[in-house]
Each structure stands twice: as C-alpha cells, then as structure tokens.
Design a protein around this motif. Structure first.
Motif, PDB file in Angstrom:
ATOM      1  N   UNK A 123       0.837  -1.206   0.000  1.00 27.83           N
ATOM      2  CA  UNK A 123       0.000   0.000   0.000  1.00 27.83           C
ATOM      3  C   UNK A 123       0.871   1.256   0.000  1.00 27.83           C
ATOM      4  N   UNK A 124       1.899   1.265   0.843  1.00 22.61           N
ATOM      5  CA  UNK A 124       2.799   2.422   0.857  1.00 22.61           C
ATOM      6  C   UNK A 124       3.449   2.621  -0.509  1.00 22.61           C
ATOM      7  N   UNK A 125       3.796   1.512  -1.159  1.00 24.68           N
ATOM      8  CA  UNK A 125       4.444   1.646  -2.472  1.00 24.68           C
ATOM      9  C   UNK A 125       3.496   2.313  -3.473  1.00 24.68           C
ATOM     10  N   UNK A 126       2.209   2.101  -3.291  1.00 26.08           N
ATOM     11  CA  UNK A 126       1.225   2.701  -4.187  1.00 26.08           C
ATOM     12  C   UNK A 126       1.057   4.210  -3.981  1.00 26.08           C
ATOM     13  N   UNK A 127       1.546   4.686  -2.840  1.00 27.27           N
ATOM     14  CA  UNK A 127       1.412   6.128  -2.552  1.00 27.27           C
ATOM     15  C   UNK A 127       2.747   6.855  -2.659  1.00 27.27           C
ATOM     16  N   UNK A 128       3.755   6.174  -3.172  1.00 22.85           N
ATOM     17  CA  UNK A 128       5.118   6.713  -3.071  1.00 22.85           C
ATOM     18  C   UNK A 128       5.296   8.036  -3.815  1.00 22.85           C
ATOM     19  N   UNK A 129       4.584   8.211  -4.925  1.00 24.39           N
ATOM     20  CA  UNK A 129       4.781   9.446  -5.688  1.00 24.39           C
ATOM     21  C   UNK A 129       4.165  10.656  -4.980  1.00 24.39           C
ATOM     22  N   UNK A 130       3.336  10.412  -3.983  1.00 25.14           N
ATOM     23  CA  UNK A 130       2.769  11.509  -3.202  1.00 25.14           C
ATOM     24  C   UNK A 130       3.740  12.060  -2.166  1.00 25.14           C
ATOM     25  N   UNK A 131       4.837  11.364  -1.962  1.00 22.25           N
ATOM     26  CA  UNK A 131       5.862  11.831  -1.029  1.00 22.25           C
ATOM     27  C   UNK A 131       6.957  12.515  -1.847  1.00 22.25           C
ATOM     28  N   UNK A 132       7.164  13.822  -1.639  1.00 23.45           N
ATOM     29  CA  UNK A 132       8.110  14.538  -2.510  1.00 23.45           C
ATOM     30  C   UNK A 132       9.513  13.924  -2.504  1.00 23.45           C
ATOM     31  N   UNK A 133      10.011  13.537  -1.344  1.00 24.80           N
ATOM     32  CA  UNK A 133      11.366  12.988  -1.297  1.00 24.80           C
ATOM     33  C   UNK A 133      11.437  11.619  -1.974  1.00 24.80           C
ATOM     34  N   UNK A 134      10.642  10.697  -1.463  1.00 25.17           N
ATOM     35  CA  UNK A 134      10.691   9.342  -2.006  1.00 25.17           C
ATOM     36  C   UNK A 134      10.274   9.338  -3.472  1.00 25.17           C
ATOM     37  N   UNK A 135       9.243  10.109  -3.799  1.00 29.86           N
ATOM     38  CA  UNK A 135       8.772  10.164  -5.185  1.00 29.86           C
ATOM     39  C   UNK A 135       9.847  10.700  -6.122  1.00 29.86           C
ATOM     40  N   UNK A 136      10.569  11.691  -5.666  1.00 28.39           N
ATOM     41  CA  UNK A 136      11.650  12.233  -6.487  1.00 28.39           C
ATOM     42  C   UNK A 136      12.760  11.218  -6.694  1.00 28.39           C
TER      43      UNK A 136
END
Lengths: 117, 117, 117, 117
Positions: free
Chosen positions: C51-64
């Motif tokens: 589930x967290x992996x599905x939201x990863x692009x919503x986190x600026x650091x991790x998504x970047x």
C-alpha cells in the motif's frame, strides 16, 4: 559449534530483534534488500574489463568497496535464510550436486560455459 | 575445520577447476551470475503478499523452488568470494558492526526502516 | 519522427560519443549498469508495504528518488538497445502478444498471478 | 500521438485491466518483476567476453533470447511507469541533463568511466 556462519546468523537475528525490525523482515522484503545490495556490487564491476575485475582487490579503494558490498549481500542473505528456516550450505550443496550431474567433467558446450549451477 | 562454509568453498573450487572453468570465473562474470540468480529468487516472491511470502516454505512446490534459488545464489557468492580472496563472514561481520553504530537501538526514522546494513 | 523515445536514444548516443565512451558501452557492461540501477530502484521499495508503495509518488522525497532511479534505468536501457540495434517497443510488443496467448482472458492460476510477460 | 511508447503503455494497461491484474501491480511488485527480468537479461551476457557480447545479435539463438528479455524488461518498466504516473522519457531526459553537468566533455577520471547517469 565451530560453524561461523550459524554463529553470525544468530548475531544478525539478535541485531534485528533488539531493534524490533522483524516486522520489516518478510522474505519478500529481504529478497528485495538482497537484490539491491547485489546491484551495488555489480556497479563496482560494470566498467571494468574482465582482467581489471581480477585485480580489483589490489586496489585499496575499489577493493574495500567490493568487500563492503559483499558484506551487505551476506548480511541480507543470512537474514533471509534465517527467516525462511533454510540452511545455506545444505541448499547450496544440493545444487552443486545437481550441477555435477548436469555438467559431467569433460562436457563443454559452446553456448553455456562457466555455469556452476 | 568445523567451518562448513569454507569446506563448501573448496568443493565449489574443485568443481570449477576439474572442468577448467576458471577462465570464465572472473569476478565480473561471477557477480553477474550471482545477480542473475538473485533475479530468479526475486521472481519467486514478486506476486506474493508479504504474508504469503512468510508462508512460502510451507508450500512444497514454491518452497522447493525458493530453496533451490537460494542454493544457486550461495554457490556463486561462495565462488566469487573464493576468487577475490574475501572471507564472507568477516566482511559481513564488519558491515553489521558498522550498522550497529549507524542504527543504535531505539533509533527509528520514518523513512528508513528495517535496514540491516 | 514524433517518436520521443527514438529522439532520446539519439541524445544518449551523442552524449556517449562526444565523451568517447563507446568503448565502455559493450552490451555486457550496459546490461550490468542497467541491473545496478534497477537495484537502486528496488531499494526505494524494499521496506514499503504494498500500500505504501502505491502512494510513493505523493511523497516529494521518495517520489523524487523513484523518478530519478527510473530515469537512470531508462538511460541505460535506451543505450543498450541502441548498441544492440533493438527497437524497444517492437520487442516489447512481441512479448506482450506472446503473453496474450499464454494467459488468455479469464485464466487465473493460483500460483502465477499478475504476470504480464 | 505519434508516441509509440505511450501507445504501447496503453496496450499494457488494457492487457492488465482485462485480466483484473491491477491488484498485483503495485509499484513494489512491478519493481521486483522488472528486476527479475533484468536478471534474466544479465544471464545472457554473464559468460560472454565483452567482444562476444558485442556480436550477440548476430547469433540467431542468443540474439533472439536477448531481444525477448529486453522485451520483458520494457513491458514491466512501462507498466511500472504507468502505475506511478511517471513519463519515462521525461525522467530519463532529466537524468541525462544532470549527467551532462556532472561529466563535462573532456572529463575522464580513472575510476569512473562510461557512466551515463
């Protein structure tokens, strides 16, 4: 007793348990962590010629990085084996025995060379 | 003596030498072979939920495949270490000691969890 | 013309040629570099729940970081395809067509789920 | 329009949706599938010399396998990008631009050679 790998496995287990990290250490996650570390190990060799790769431990910087990356690989591999209840030497020995049958001494096809397993 | 991993390392070396495969076993090639086998191990887990991955050894088919893939990983890792002259337990213990300093007990950042090394 | 991937492939080729890096860019080396970058991408996901992996692009650091790692993967994949003379879309489309035959709509085995190829 | 990669991305999406495989296609799982396929690609090159790897597409068997493995890599990479909402060419172009700054033309360190990103 006398088995350094099993002793080390217990150290890694204690390391994880005292930090309460068992919940992150599913086989799936540990396999990913193992693969990530193997990727870092690959990166050390990617631009080297085969010959340069054979001399890598003679270079203090590159040799130190290679040793460190291998160390990371071993830590996650040992932890994965512990979580799965797999004996690393037993499963490896079984595969080497298979390979000894599949690749009898003297066999040398053009297309698969250097296969150990 | 008493060290099963070192004994196994000698078996893998003999396996390679009797087939005259040393010429294929550059560190570069062995790192690639290791990574290829880790890729096959990953494939066993890729569609499993974390929970399913924790029960994988209870399934005879999947569990057998996982054990076999881990065996392949160990064979190439042991061979790589032999060719490089690296002691697998020594380098792993050094990395675990580093991690113990970097991640003291009680430390728990949100963004890095479950790191062993 | 109009094909952004082919245009980009030409940019990567020019990048390599102006630096005289063709000699490092053997298919073997580029496959290793690709694998190394994929290992870094894996590392971004290894401790995340599905589930967290599905939201990863919503986190600026991790998504970047994820976007950057995917960028690295694409660069080496494009360069590898260029050196080999392989059209990435053609070979992928051929494999998707194979999979469509192997996994007809409605087929749903317990042990292989989510396979695209 | 005119962008073959985007068209292909839509084909892969339709392939997954008609089979109801979206639930397996988390970014975490797709990254693992991508890595597994890259492992198979590596295996094609692991025992080849650099020179042999440069001639691999001239061998019908090995060349066909390499093309097929690259196809698998592209399918999962495209699917991962779709699920994440990442444009593959955009993220790759950003990394190439970074590399152009980090490695100006003429720069040639002994220890890092052939780096594109």
């Amino acid at each position: 007793m006398g088995d350094r790998l099993v002793e080390f496995q217990e150290e890694v287990r204690a390391f994880a348990e005292v930090r309460d990290w068992q919940r992150f250490h599913t086989p799936k996650n540990l396999a990913m962590a193992l693969a990530g570390e193997v990727g870092e190990l690959l990166a050390e060799f990617q631009w080297l010629t085969p010959e340069e790769s054979g001399r890598v431990m003679g270079d203090p910087d590159a040799g130190g990085r290679v040793a460190a990356e291998i160390g990371d690989v071993v830590v996650y591999l040992v932890r994965l084996a512990d979580v799965l209840g797999v004996d690393l030497v037993d499963v490896a020995r079984a595969k080497l025995a298979d390979s000894a049958k599949r690749y009898p001494v003297g066999w040398q096809p053009a297309s698969i060379r250097g296969e150990v397993v």
